[in-house]
Design an enzyme around this catalytic site. Structure first.
Site, PDB file in Angstrom:
ATOM      1  N   ALA A  16      16.839   8.453   2.582  1.00 24.46           N
ATOM      2  CA  ALA A  16      16.702   9.647   1.726  1.00 24.46           C
ATOM      3  C   ALA A  16      17.547   9.569   0.470  1.00 24.46           C
ATOM      4  CB  ALA A  16      17.073  10.890   2.541  1.00 24.46           C
ATOM      5  N   TYR A 171       5.212  -7.179   5.088  1.00 21.24           N
ATOM      6  CA  TYR A 171       5.202  -5.722   4.814  1.00 21.24           C
ATOM      7  C   TYR A 171       3.989  -5.080   5.498  1.00 21.24           C
ATOM      8  CZ  TYR A 171       5.193  -1.356   2.100  1.00 21.24           C
ATOM      9  OH  TYR A 171       5.210  -0.034   1.725  1.00 21.24           O
TER      10      TYR A 171
HETATM   11  N1  LIG Z   1       6.409   3.379  -3.409  1.00 17.94           N
HETATM   12  C1  LIG Z   1       5.187   3.136  -2.949  1.00 17.94           C
HETATM   13  O1  LIG Z   1       4.244   2.920  -3.724  1.00 17.94           O
HETATM   14  C2  LIG Z   1       4.926   3.114  -1.476  1.00 17.94           C
HETATM   15  C3  LIG Z   1       3.610   2.898  -1.034  1.00 17.94           C
HETATM   16  C4  LIG Z   1       3.350   2.905   0.341  1.00 17.94           C
HETATM   17  C5  LIG Z   1       4.384   3.129   1.233  1.00 17.94           C
HETATM   18  N2  LIG Z   1       5.658   3.320   0.787  1.00 17.94           N
HETATM   19  C6  LIG Z   1       6.733   3.535   1.768  1.00 17.94           C
HETATM   20  O2  LIG Z   1       7.472   4.678   1.410  1.00 17.94           O
HETATM   21  C7  LIG Z   1       8.782   4.598   1.991  1.00 17.94           C
HETATM   22  C8  LIG Z   1       9.833   4.979   0.974  1.00 17.94           C
HETATM   23  O3  LIG Z   1       9.870   3.973  -0.027  1.00 17.94           O
HETATM   24  P1  LIG Z   1      10.086   4.297  -1.581  1.00 17.94           P
HETATM   25  O4  LIG Z   1       8.848   3.912  -2.280  1.00 17.94           O
HETATM   26  O5  LIG Z   1      10.650   5.642  -1.770  1.00 17.94           O
HETATM   27  O6  LIG Z   1      11.165   3.149  -1.953  1.00 17.94           O
HETATM   28  P2  LIG Z   1      12.729   3.202  -2.221  1.00 17.94           P
HETATM   29  O7  LIG Z   1      13.030   4.121  -3.340  1.00 17.94           O
HETATM   30  O8  LIG Z   1      13.127   1.779  -2.337  1.00 17.94           O
HETATM   31  O9  LIG Z   1      13.307   3.843  -0.903  1.00 17.94           O
HETATM   32  C9  LIG Z   1      13.442   3.120   0.287  1.00 17.94           C
HETATM   33  C10 LIG Z   1      14.574   3.732   1.087  1.00 17.94           C
HETATM   34  O10 LIG Z   1      14.701   2.996   2.326  1.00 17.94           O
HETATM   35  C11 LIG Z   1      16.070   2.691   2.471  1.00 17.94           C
HETATM   36  N3  LIG Z   1      16.346   1.529   3.309  1.00 17.94           N
HETATM   37  C12 LIG Z   1      15.961   0.254   3.107  1.00 17.94           C
HETATM   38  N4  LIG Z   1      16.491  -0.526   4.068  1.00 17.94           N
HETATM   39  C13 LIG Z   1      17.225   0.276   4.880  1.00 17.94           C
HETATM   40  C14 LIG Z   1      18.017   0.069   6.033  1.00 17.94           C
HETATM   41  N5  LIG Z   1      18.232  -1.141   6.541  1.00 17.94           N
HETATM   42  N6  LIG Z   1      18.602   1.150   6.635  1.00 17.94           N
HETATM   43  C15 LIG Z   1      18.442   2.379   6.119  1.00 17.94           C
HETATM   44  N7  LIG Z   1      17.727   2.630   5.022  1.00 17.94           N
HETATM   45  C16 LIG Z   1      17.127   1.594   4.409  1.00 17.94           C
HETATM   46  C17 LIG Z   1      16.585   2.459   1.061  1.00 17.94           C
HETATM   47  O11 LIG Z   1      17.990   2.518   1.046  1.00 17.94           O
HETATM   48  P3  LIG Z   1      18.877   1.595   0.037  1.00 17.94           P
HETATM   49  O12 LIG Z   1      18.914   2.345  -1.245  1.00 17.94           O
HETATM   50  O13 LIG Z   1      20.181   1.525   0.762  1.00 17.94           O
HETATM   51  O14 LIG Z   1      18.178   0.280  -0.083  1.00 17.94           O
HETATM   52  C18 LIG Z   1      15.917   3.630   0.361  1.00 17.94           C
HETATM   53  O15 LIG Z   1      16.628   4.813   0.579  1.00 17.94           O
HETATM   54  C19 LIG Z   1       8.919   3.156   2.510  1.00 17.94           C
HETATM   55  O16 LIG Z   1       8.747   3.133   3.901  1.00 17.94           O
HETATM   56  C20 LIG Z   1       7.778   2.427   1.819  1.00 17.94           C
HETATM   57  O17 LIG Z   1       7.316   1.321   2.559  1.00 17.94           O
HETATM   58  C21 LIG Z   1       5.953   3.316  -0.556  1.00 17.94           C
END
Ligand SMILES: NC(=O)c1ccc[n+]([C@@H]2O[C@H](COP(=O)([O-])OP(=O)(O)OC[C@H]3O[C@@H](n4cnc5c(N)ncnc54)[C@H](OP(=O)(O)O)[C@@H]3O)[C@@H](O)[C@H]2O)c1
Length: 283
Positions: A16, A171
């Site tokens: 978050a 992924y």
């Molecule tokens: N953006 C898109 O287009 C898209 C599309 C489909 C699905 N999603 C999914 O949406 C979700 C959120 O992603 P987002 O797009 O908002 O990307 P993001 O801004 O990179 O957020 C990802 C979050 O996951 C955290 N995280 C990663 N590894 C972790 C770990 N080992 N333990 C705890 N937290 C961890 C990150 O923390 P850190 O800051 O510490 O790395 C960050 O808070 C993900 O599951 C992603 O696969 C995104």
């Protein structure tokens, strides 16, 4: 002056501190949820907590709780810390994830699979009794449309470092696992008052694209949704009263959607559950 009216509900959102998770946590806090931001850095979570405080004139309830999903001991500590608070839990959002990165988690899983699936699998197991006691309760897993590129889950490969050049095949497998887990969980929770949902947030301009070459990331971000727009389907599944009796389904753009055929494979979902139980057990 904006005042949050507490709704008596408690939510925990993983990942978050940025992107969709931050927008989800903020929206829930402003709706009156007491929100725990389960993240791996207090420093990176602070700006989100400050933004929530600012948007609510200090009336929203939100707090940081340490969680590194790549480290199963950290997952256990997070669950323990939450359970110690003796609070109910009405909503768990499994949002954290990563794409296009390479490696192995501290607990010995392919980096993306270990973070997105194995870490969340254990976290949910450890908080499941509290969710049941708090029913009606919901679990929302943030999956992806990219699950359609995975055609199975090889239980041996997911215990090895990321093999593909782009990491995108891994992924897809991790996001397929999120979907299979959501479905199997809903089966096992039938009649408990705890319902489950898997979502694709859309293509959203967040840090998840950090591994793309900078000029390409800059250009495609123009065509993407904002993080706030990306949180819409998660929030729909988390809060919409009409979904209270629905469980185990997959949603895109706030609408129930058919996932890939393999995501509906009952035998694979049962196998993944069974193998995951073995992976996270301490014996
Ligand atoms: N953006 C898109 O287009 C898209 C599309 C489909 C699905 N999603 C999914 O949406 C979700 C959120 O992603 P987002 O797009 O908002 O990307 P993001 O801004 O990179 O957020 C990802 C979050 O996951 C955290 N995280 C990663 N590894 C972790 C770990 N080992 N333990 C705890 N937290 C961890 C990150 O923390 P850190 O800051 O510490 O790395 C960050 O808070 C993900 O599951 C992603 O696969 C995104």
């Amino acid at each position: 002056m904006y005042q949050v009216v507490p709704n008596g509900k408690v939510a925990l959102v993983t990942g978050a501190n940025s992107g969709i998770g931050a927008a989800t946590a903020q929206a829930l806090a402003l709706q009156g949820y007491r929100v725990f931001l389960a993240c791996r850095s207090a420093e990176r979570t602070r700006p989100v907590l400050e933004s929530i405080a600012q948007a609510s004139n200090g009336t929203a309830k939100a707090a940081y709780i340490p969680l590194d999903l790549a480290d199963l001991d950290s997952v256990r500590r997070c669950a323990e810390a939450f359970l110690k608070l003796r609070l109910p839990l009405h909503l768990l959002v499994g949002n954290a994830g990563l794409a296009g990165q390479h490696g192995l988690t501290k607990s010995g899983f392919e980096l993306t699979f270990g973070t997105c699936h194995v870490g969340h699998f254990l976290l949910v197991q450890l908080l499941l009794e509290r969710l049941k006691e708090s029913a009606p309760a919901r679990i929302v897993m943030v999956s992806s449309k990219a699950h359609r590129h995975a055609h199975t889950i090889d239980m041996t490969t997911v215990r090895q470092p990321t093999g593909s050049r782009t990491g995108l095949q891994e992924y897809a497998v991790a996001k397929l696992a999120n979907l299979l887990f959501t479905r199997e969980l809903s089966k096992r929770l039938e009649g408990s008052g705890v319902t489950t949902y898997a979502v694709h947030p859309g293509v959203v301009a967040t840090d998840v694209w950090r591994t793309l070459p900078a000029p390409l990331a800059w250009v495609i971000k123009w065509f993407m949704r904002s993080a706030k727009e990306g949180a819409a389907t998660t929030l729909y599944c988390a809060t919409n009263p009409t979904l209270a009796t629905h469980s185990g389904q997959y949603y895109e753009d706030c609408a129930k959607t058919e996932p890939s055929p393999i995501a509906l494979d009952v035998a694979l979902a049962a196998k993944l559950w069974e193998v995951s139980e073995g992976w996270v057990s301490r014996d």
